[in-house]
Design a protein around this motif. Structure first.
Motif, mmCIF file in Angstrom:
data_model
loop_
_atom_site.group_PDB
_atom_site.id
_atom_site.type_symbol
_atom_site.label_atom_id
_atom_site.label_comp_id
_atom_site.label_asym_id
_atom_site.label_seq_id
_atom_site.Cartn_x
_atom_site.Cartn_y
_atom_site.Cartn_z
ATOM 1 N N VAL A 159 12.056 35.130 -10.178
ATOM 2 C CA VAL A 159 10.984 35.474 -11.116
ATOM 3 C C VAL A 159 10.913 34.459 -12.253
ATOM 4 O O VAL A 159 9.879 34.334 -12.917
ATOM 5 C CB VAL A 159 11.203 36.905 -11.659
ATOM 6 N N ASP B 18 10.448 31.523 -12.063
ATOM 7 C CA ASP B 18 9.380 30.571 -11.758
ATOM 8 C C ASP B 18 8.054 30.983 -12.390
ATOM 9 O O ASP B 18 7.149 30.150 -12.521
ATOM 10 C CB ASP B 18 9.201 30.440 -10.244
ATOM 11 N N TYR B 19 7.948 32.258 -12.762
ATOM 12 C CA TYR B 19 6.693 32.760 -13.332
ATOM 13 C C TYR B 19 6.785 32.975 -14.838
ATOM 14 O O TYR B 19 5.968 33.694 -15.420
ATOM 15 C CB TYR B 19 6.305 34.092 -12.660
ATOM 16 N N ASP C 263 6.020 31.231 -17.397
ATOM 17 C CA ASP C 263 4.863 30.826 -18.188
ATOM 18 C C ASP C 263 3.763 31.875 -18.204
ATOM 19 O O ASP C 263 2.922 31.875 -19.104
ATOM 20 C CB ASP C 263 4.300 29.505 -17.650
ATOM 21 N N ASN C 264 3.770 32.760 -17.230
ATOM 22 C CA ASN C 264 2.728 33.785 -17.144
ATOM 23 C C ASN C 264 3.166 35.119 -17.732
ATOM 24 O O ASN C 264 2.402 36.085 -17.698
ATOM 25 C CB ASN C 264 2.320 34.008 -15.675
ATOM 26 N N ILE D 273 2.523 43.418 -13.089
ATOM 27 C CA ILE D 273 3.773 42.779 -13.515
ATOM 28 C C ILE D 273 4.653 43.782 -14.261
ATOM 29 O O ILE D 273 5.868 43.875 -14.020
ATOM 30 C CB ILE D 273 3.470 41.562 -14.406
ATOM 31 N N THR E 152 6.914 39.471 -5.554
ATOM 32 C CA THR E 152 5.551 39.025 -5.253
ATOM 33 C C THR E 152 4.540 39.653 -6.200
ATOM 34 O O THR E 152 3.587 38.995 -6.642
ATOM 35 C CB THR E 152 5.196 39.369 -3.797
ATOM 36 N N GLY F 229 4.426 37.804 -9.418
ATOM 37 C CA GLY F 229 3.716 36.535 -9.329
ATOM 38 C C GLY F 229 2.216 36.672 -9.171
ATOM 39 O O GLY F 229 1.509 35.654 -9.087
ATOM 40 N N SER F 230 1.711 37.909 -9.141
ATOM 41 C CA SER F 230 0.279 38.109 -8.931
ATOM 42 C C SER F 230 -0.552 37.696 -10.136
ATOM 43 O O SER F 230 -1.716 37.332 -9.999
ATOM 44 C CB SER F 230 0.007 39.584 -8.600
ATOM 45 N N GLY F 231 0.039 37.788 -11.333
ATOM 46 C CA GLY F 231 -0.697 37.426 -12.535
ATOM 47 C C GLY F 231 -1.402 38.575 -13.218
ATOM 48 O O GLY F 231 -1.958 38.401 -14.309
#
Length: 651
Positions: free
Chosen positions: A308, A310-311, A313-314, A280, A270, A273-275
């Motif tokens: 992870v 899924d994230y 791109d970030n 991260i 989580t 996924g915070s950005g």
């Protein structure tokens, strides 16, 4: 009451001193009042109330004794505190007396070991190793109840912990008090106090290591508070605060059960996924450490780590590298549960490699490299062994994206540490292991230099060309040292240099030194006969055209022959490196463009033009011989293979 109780104990001690010893059954003597002397006595409110509730505090190494069941004792203590005539002030006195009691190391130990009823104390002494959470849990439960129902107790605890100014004065009980306060809906004040204590150096990794190692069973009850604190602290921009959060996550994962471990991994995912960049990075670092050092415990949660992706791109390039490194370890270093994500990982990386976008193609390349690294680890390949292939992949990718290799040119001139040259002159006294170690170092260094000149040979910058020529000099020098090592260790098997074979190459050890004089004369005669023969004899021999490059290499291995005073021929070297060609990295054809390079001065090596020396640097005969021999082998292999294909029925 306390004074009367103390006077009673003093009278008993006095009486026992007056009457002396009393004989008991069996002829043994027992001093009167010995049991009373073992009881801890103090005029504090803490001692008064716990004694009244049924707990007898003991001195020395003897365990404390309960007069009632634990639940009964707890109820009696709560009733005593609530009905005390000076409540709520009595709570401050109780906490003060408890802190004074546990200041002594032995008394603190007695508080943490199991506490049983009086009838069980004798058996407890015989089973001293059975430690459980009884005393700790009872004490903490009592404090928790007081803090929950008495606001003044909570405020007193916060004030007491905040008042500790010396960082080294904080104890394990302080952490427990903070967790109790946090679990009783006082989160914000506790979080603020914890941050301040971390900044001041009061809450350290050493203190957390102590509590997680020695009190993990009791600490498990406070897992929700630990998880919540770690989650909040990890978001802090202060490195010291976020580091303690990482420590909390790591220690809790190692100390607690699988349910807690799953919650920790889920929290870390989580965070990713915070950005937020720092959040991260810290989360990936924690997961990387857990995967690297606790692979067996992390294996069941590989599917969560895969989430992870899924994230992606970030994530930055460095973060993607960490993620793929973790996933490849979970997939390929874990024989039991790795298959769960292997297929998914292959599918994702294949899609990324086939994508037209450079961004996703770069992700696929990073993922593929991490998988290869893990597979190489499983096959027992060490990092130095994979260094040359990794560098080849690096400079190929770099040359496709950039016009030159300026971003990685430091690798061309980076130093390589090897034994001093004089060591190779005295190899005989060394042990077999030391000789093999030196041989391996030389093979790895030669392959590194070969791959380095492969990568930078086409660079047009004079400085780069000069460094390439310097590496050629290094190669020829190291080959001489390697021959010396192989002469004293001829049975050595080199490490593989190529990894696209199903079977490792076999070393053809051919000692060209002859032992008998007759064989020496025969060898010399055959060599002379070959020198006098013309080329037509070789062309007419149909079998020669069917030889492959291996046979050509064997024919080209001419032992250097000299004559001594008696006219007998002797060999200067008993080992030929031609036999070890499969264990060297292949020289690219582009390397031979170096032959067009003229003279380069030492000043060309100085990019800041501070060097006034005019020493020349050029290809010398040993380097020219090295390049031409390699080119001859390539041509022989190519031409003989072509001639074999052109054979007709007339021959």
């Amino acid at each position: 009451m306390v004074a009367e109780r103390n006077s009673v104990f003093s009278k008993k001690r006095k009486t026992s001193g007056e009457h002396g010893d009393e004989k008991i059954k069996g002829g043994q003597k027992k001093r009167k009042g010995s049991e009373d002397e073992d009881i801890y006595q103090n005029n504090s409110t803490f001692c008064e109330l716990v004694n009244k509730a049924g707990l007898t505090l003991m001195k020395g190494n003897k365990p404390n004794s309960l007069g009632f069941d634990q639940a009964v004792f707890q109820r009696n203590l709560q009733v005593s505190l609530k009905r005390h005539e000076s409540c709520p002030e009595v709570l401050d006195e109780f906490v003060e007396g408890f802190q004074e009691y546990i200041e002594d190391q032995k008394r603190l130990h007695n508080s943490l070991v199991p506490t049983f009823t009086a009838s069980e104390c004798d058996r407890l002494q015989r089973i001293s190793g059975d430690v459980n959470r009884g005393a700790e849990a009872l004490t903490l439960d009592a404090i928790k109840s007081s803090i929950r129902f008495q606001k003044c107790v909570a405020e007193a605890c916060v004030k007491a912990i905040d008042g500790i100014k010396q960082p080294g004065d904080h104890k394990v009980i302080d952490i427990f008090l903070l967790l109790i306060l946090h679990s009783t809906n006082r989160k914000k004040p506790v979080e603020s106090l914890v941050r301040n204590k971390i900044r001041a150096g009061g809450i350290t990794e050493v203190l957390l290591q102590d509590i997680f190692t020695n009190h993990n069973e009791v600490l498990r009850e406070f897992f929700p508070s630990i998880l919540s604190l770690a989650e909040v602290l990890l978001r802090s921009p202060e490195p010291a605060v976020s580091y303690i959060a990482c420590t909390l996550y790591t220690k809790a994962f190692v100390a607690f059960d699988s349910f807690c471990q799953q919650e920790i991994v889920g929290n870390l995912v989580t965070h990713i996924g915070s950005g937020f960049e720092s959040e991260i990075d810290h989360s990936l670092d924690i997961l990387s450490e857990l995967v690297e050092h606790y692979l067996t415990k992390m294996a069941p949660f590989a599917i969560f780590v895969k989430g992870v992706l899924d994230y992606l791109d970030n994530l930055s390039v460095m973060q993607i590298r960490k993620l793929y490194s973790m996933l490849s370890i979970l997939a390929f270093r874990n024989p039991n549960d790795g298959g769960m994500i292997q297929d998914d990982l292959h599918i994702i990386i294949r899609k990324q490699l086939s994508n037209n976008s450079p961004k996703y193609k770069r992700m696929g390349i990073i993922g593929a490299i991490m998988i290869v690294k893990s597979i190489a680890y499983n096959s027992g390949l060490s990092d130095p062994l994979c260094l040359s292939p990794h560098f080849r992949l690096l400079y190929v990718c770099e040359s496709r994206q950039q016009e030159d290799l300026s971003d990685i040119n430091a690798l061309l001139g980076c130093p390589v540490f090897l034994p001093k040259p004089e060591v190779y002159e005295k190899l005989e006294p060394l042990s077999q292991k030391e000789k093999e170690f030196m041989c391996e170092n030389l093979f790895l260094s030669l392959n590194w230099f070969r791959e380095v000149i492969n990568g930078f040979a086409t660079q047009t910058d004079p400085e780069m060309k000069a460094k390439v020529i310097s590496r050629l000099h290094n190669i020829t020098d190291l080959q001489l040292s390697l021959e010396k090592c192989l002469n004293v260790q001829p049975s050595y098997t080199p490490p593989p240099a190529h990894f696209d074979w199903y079977e490792a190459p076999k070393t053809v050890i051919q000692n060209t030194a002859t032992t008998t004089e007759g064989k020496k004369k025969k060898t010399k005669k055959v060599s002379k006969k070959k020198a006098d023969s013309n080329e037509t004899t070789r062309v007419d021999d149909s079998d020669e055209n069917s030889k492959d490059s291996t046979h050509i290499e064997k024919d080209s291995q001419n032992t250097q022959i000299t004559e001594n005073k008696d006219g007998n021929s002797i060999s200067k070297s008993g080992i030929s490196l031609q036999n070890y060609r499969p264990f060297f990295r292949e020289i690219n054809m582009e390397v031979f463009t170096i032959l067009n390079t003229g003279m380069i001065t030492v000043a060309d090596l100085d990019t800041e033009q501070n060097t006034k020396a005019t020493t020349e640097l050029r290809i010398q005969p040993p380097q020219l011989e090295f390049l031409l021999e390699d080119l001859a082998c390539k041509l022989s292999h190519s031409l003989i293979a072509s001639a074999s294909k052109k054979k007709t029925f007339l021959k």
